[in-house]
Design an enzyme around this catalytic site. Structure first.
Site, PDB file in Angstrom:
ATOM      1  N   LYS A  83     -34.880  22.736 -75.899  1.00 48.92           N
ATOM      2  CA  LYS A  83     -35.258  23.407 -74.650  1.00 48.92           C
ATOM      3  C   LYS A  83     -33.993  23.909 -73.960  1.00 48.92           C
ATOM      4  O   LYS A  83     -33.227  23.138 -73.392  1.00 48.92           O
ATOM      5  CB  LYS A  83     -36.008  22.482 -73.691  1.00 48.92           C
ATOM      6  CG  LYS A  83     -36.665  23.285 -72.538  1.00 48.92           C
ATOM      7  CD  LYS A  83     -36.885  22.486 -71.291  1.00 48.92           C
ATOM      8  CE  LYS A  83     -35.706  22.545 -70.339  1.00 48.92           C
ATOM      9  NZ  LYS A  83     -35.448  23.893 -69.754  1.00 48.92           N
TER      10      LYS A  83
ATOM     11  N   GLU B 225     -24.267  14.425 -71.609  1.00 51.03           N
ATOM     12  CA  GLU B 225     -22.988  15.019 -71.201  1.00 51.03           C
ATOM     13  C   GLU B 225     -23.239  15.719 -69.876  1.00 51.03           C
ATOM     14  O   GLU B 225     -23.930  16.738 -69.828  1.00 51.03           O
ATOM     15  CB  GLU B 225     -22.453  16.000 -72.244  1.00 51.03           C
ATOM     16  CG  GLU B 225     -21.100  16.570 -71.862  1.00 51.03           C
ATOM     17  CD  GLU B 225     -20.669  17.732 -72.719  1.00 51.03           C
ATOM     18  OE1 GLU B 225     -20.020  18.657 -72.179  1.00 51.03           O
ATOM     19  OE2 GLU B 225     -20.983  17.737 -73.929  1.00 51.03           O
TER      20      GLU B 225
ATOM     21  N   CYS C 267     -18.565  22.332 -66.888  1.00 49.44           N
ATOM     22  CA  CYS C 267     -18.517  20.934 -66.468  1.00 49.44           C
ATOM     23  C   CYS C 267     -17.123  20.358 -66.607  1.00 49.44           C
ATOM     24  O   CYS C 267     -16.762  19.401 -65.926  1.00 49.44           O
ATOM     25  CB  CYS C 267     -19.523  20.106 -67.270  1.00 49.44           C
ATOM     26  SG  CYS C 267     -19.301  20.222 -69.053  1.00 49.44           S
TER      27      CYS C 267
END
Length: 499
Positions: A185, A260, A294
């Site tokens: 997804k 993560e 990130c």
């Protein structure tokens, strides 16, 4: 001038189940795909509801229970991984175009990092799957005991919108390498390259059902996927708050999770640094991919003895960054991915002023653009590390500077964070580097380099930056279940019950 649309841009994006697009077979909600550079709709996404998610998971389950993939020899799976690697390279320009179109990341940066990395994921994990071996224990002279690792089942793999191709391919490659099947997804904001990537997997020879694709929002499609009883494990790359929700939902059925998550990474510029190299690295660390990473070096800690010079040079360079159409090869900063995120990033510039920070650069929308979710490259000098702009992940082209007196203070500031994904250090002093790498609380520390990824090594975060590790060993251990078998080497006396 922008790059011309040389590739097929699908008007409708749907799920792919059992190797085939769902098309209009199933009911669902349609909503527009918006071009972040123009704010204009340029397609329609069909959201997968719970029924469509169920069909995708059951396809993956059937492929796992009865299909050829888990039963193939390692060399067979490796050959298909090699074919997938080659196919991604063959369609590299198409995927780069679609990724830049949806994300707003400048196409030159997509070319440098995204598809090449995705292809390498399959090359690398093809080698990993072919080299894994079991263990034999012969210490007990009466028994032969051996341990094997077997595929764990069906994975729910969830990828973010900031770098869909490299991060989704990492989730898929690590899951299916060891014989598992999965449902992928991606984000509802960046579906196009994901649809094409999964099609390319099947064109390269991947059996149907091994990788299924569902599209939609987290609370609808994502929740149905994580909660599905036939899903055995969950891998997610994305924000920390969403990761907490996923972990909570997965925990209801004891599904293991690999997360993560976010970061607020410290980028320490020590007075012993090569300033030119550190300046280049700091600019890359916060402004590449429009700051939407990130692992961005978003807290730039500069030693007071060099702070004025370094910050002035950083601001001077940042003013020259070329903002524009992400499909233009000259662009260095493109639009942010979606409107609400742009508003959120802009809100932090207002917050910085309220907190008493000095705005050094930017903080608004570029005046030259009437349309598009553009944000000026922004830099602020914070009063101290307790400020929200130092503690919260902003996820945009927004650098926060802090000054420090000595290495003790730098390490204290760096570790005063709820996050611990990566850290950066710039220093030519070996003693400084060795102490910092030992004391920094982060899953990865980069010394005198920005954003290098070694797939053989573990990668992941501590604290609220995640759980588990990707990489050769970490992925093997998460996506397989160990099985121990003991066989007696001779008959032996057994207690005879009921005799």
């Amino acid at each position: 001038m922008s790059a011309q649309a040389e590739f097929d841009v699908r008007e409708h994006v749907t799920s792919i189940i059992d190797g085939e697009p769902t098309g209009a077979r199933r009911p669902g909600l349609d909503f527009p795909i918006i071009n972040p550079a123009s704010e204009e709709p340029n397609g329609v996404l069909r959201e997968a509801d719970a029924a469509e998610v169920d069909a995708a998971v059951r396809s993956a389950r059937q492929a796992f229970e009865t299909g050829p993939w888990p039963r193939m020899g390692a060399d067979q799976r490796k050959a298909i991984f090699r074919s997938m690697h080659d196919a991604l390279h063959s369609h590299r320009e198409e995927l780069e175009y679609l990724d830049s179109l949806d994300t707003g990341v400048p196409i030159t940066q997509v070319r440098a990092m995204h598809v090449e990395r995705a292809a390498y994921n399959f090359e690398f994990f093809g080698e990993v799957l072919s080299q894994d071996s079991g263990e034999v224990y012969t210490q007990n002279p009466n028994f032969l005991t051996y341990a094997t690792r077997e595929p764990a089942g069906v994975g729910a793999m969830m990828a973010p919108w900031n770098a869909p191709i490299p991060l989704a391919s990492m989730r898929v490659a690590t899951c299916i390498a060891f014989g598992n099947t999965c449902v992928l997804k991606p984000s509802e904001y960046t579906p196009r390259s994901m649809q094409r990537m999964v099609e390319i997997f099947h064109e390269a020879g991947l059996p149907p059902g091994v990788v299924n694709l569902v599209n939609g929002r987290g609370p609808v499609t994502g929740t149905a996927l994580v909660a599905h009883p036939e899903v055995d494990m969950v891998g997610f790359t994305g924000g920390s708050e969403t990761g907490k929700i996923i972990m909570s939902e997965a925990g209801k059925s004891l599904k293991p999770v690999l997360l993560e998550l976010g970061g607020k990474s410290a980028n320490i510029i020590h007075e012993s640094a090569n300033m030119d190299r550190a300046l280049d690295g700091a600019l890359l660390g916060i402004f590449s991919s429009n700051g939407q990473q990130c692992l961005a070096g978003s807290r730039i800690l500069v030693q007071r003895s060099i702070a004025r010079e370094f910050i002035e040079r950083f601001v001077e360079r940042a003013r020259k960054l070329r903002i524009g159409d992400p499909l233009n090869a000259a662009t260095e900063i493109g639009p942010l991915c979606y409107e609400n995120h742009m508003k959120r990033v802009l809100g932090y510039a207002d917050l910085a002023r309220e907190e008493g920070a000095k705005v050094l650069l930017g903080g608004g929308r570029p005046a030259e653009f009437e349309r598009g979710w553009f944000v000026e490259p922004t830099a602020v000098l914070a009063k101290d590390n307790s400020a929200r702009v130092c503690q919260e992940e902003i996820f945009g082209p927004f650098a926060t500077f802090l000054e420090f007196h000595d290495l003790d203070e730098a390490l204290m500031i760096a570790n005063e964070s709820q996050f611990g994904l990566v850290a950066y250090l710039w220093s030519q002093d070996l003693n400084v580097a060795m102490r910092a790498t030992r004391e920094l609380r982060a899953g990865t520390v980069w010394v005198n380099t920005p954003m290098f990824r070694e797939l053989r090594a573990p990668f992941g975060g501590c604290k609220q930056s995640g759980i588990g590790r990707d990489g050769a060993r970490g992925s093997l251990e998460f996506f397989t279940e160990p099985k121990t078998v003991s066989i007696p080497l001779a008959d032996f006396p057994m207690l005879k019950m009921g005799s």
